[in-house]
Design an enzyme around this catalytic site. Sequence first.
Site, mmCIF file in Angstrom:
data_model
loop_
_atom_site.group_PDB
_atom_site.id
_atom_site.type_symbol
_atom_site.label_atom_id
_atom_site.label_comp_id
_atom_site.label_asym_id
_atom_site.label_seq_id
_atom_site.Cartn_x
_atom_site.Cartn_y
_atom_site.Cartn_z
ATOM 1 N N CYS A 13 0.864 -1.182 0.000
ATOM 2 C CA CYS A 13 0.000 0.000 0.000
ATOM 3 C C CYS A 13 0.898 1.228 0.000
ATOM 4 C CB CYS A 13 -0.975 -0.009 1.178
ATOM 5 S SG CYS A 13 -0.230 0.159 2.813
ATOM 6 N N ASN A 16 2.569 1.419 4.089
ATOM 7 C CA ASN A 16 2.893 0.166 4.782
ATOM 8 C C ASN A 16 2.672 0.263 6.294
ATOM 9 O OD1 ASN A 16 5.770 -1.994 5.263
ATOM 10 N ND2 ASN A 16 3.699 -2.624 4.770
ATOM 11 N N CYS A 18 -1.001 0.670 7.287
ATOM 12 C CA CYS A 18 -2.430 0.387 7.466
ATOM 13 C C CYS A 18 -2.854 -0.888 6.728
ATOM 14 C CB CYS A 18 -3.298 1.568 7.009
ATOM 15 S SG CYS A 18 -3.113 3.065 8.000
ATOM 16 N N ARG A 19 -3.075 -0.773 5.433
ATOM 17 C CA ARG A 19 -3.681 -1.872 4.672
ATOM 18 C C ARG A 19 -2.742 -3.049 4.460
ATOM 19 N NH1 ARG A 19 -5.353 1.818 -0.270
ATOM 20 N NH2 ARG A 19 -3.373 2.733 0.379
ATOM 21 N N SER A 20 -1.532 -2.808 3.963
ATOM 22 C CA SER A 20 -0.658 -3.941 3.640
ATOM 23 C C SER A 20 -0.198 -4.729 4.862
ATOM 24 C CB SER A 20 0.519 -3.508 2.758
ATOM 25 O OG SER A 20 1.277 -2.487 3.353
ATOM 26 N N ASP A 130 -7.916 3.308 1.731
ATOM 27 C CA ASP A 130 -7.006 3.647 2.818
ATOM 28 C C ASP A 130 -7.818 4.133 4.028
ATOM 29 O OD1 ASP A 130 -4.951 4.481 4.457
ATOM 30 O OD2 ASP A 130 -3.927 5.626 2.891
#
Length: 158
Positions: A13, A16, A18-20, A130
Amino acid sequence: MAAVSGKSVLFVCLGNICRSPIAEAVFRKMATDSGVVDKWVIDSGATSDWNIGSFPDARGLACLRRHGIDSDHRARQVTKEDFQSFDYILCMDESNLRDLKRTANSVKSCKAKIELLGSYDPEKQLIIQDPYYGSDKDFETVYEQCVRCCRVFLEKNS
């Protein structure tokens, strides 16, 4: 670095944090629960260099803990070597995809298949938004999307 034998996946993301890292932790737990984690190299990274060395967002870590998942990940930026060593690079949105494909074009012998993680979503939600400027509910939505997508991705690659 990817395994000599087996498979490898890098979740990506923007930052690196939050999402990933959520996707990485979810996939690692699924692979562990399925007894195949030793056949995988699993990591995550960022298209930007903003958060290198940082822990994931506290809201993301709290979300993972609510689901019985821990993470000790530290943010890192995607490297050119990642494109040569990982089998799959799965990203969260169109901006990530554009950035990754642009970098891949400058890498000799790029072996990674670069895709949106959402392309594996049975509910067809292609983009994983995000949650950084959102609420705990937004992190939960990311978690749920990652669970759906990672489950399908693991089934297709087992």
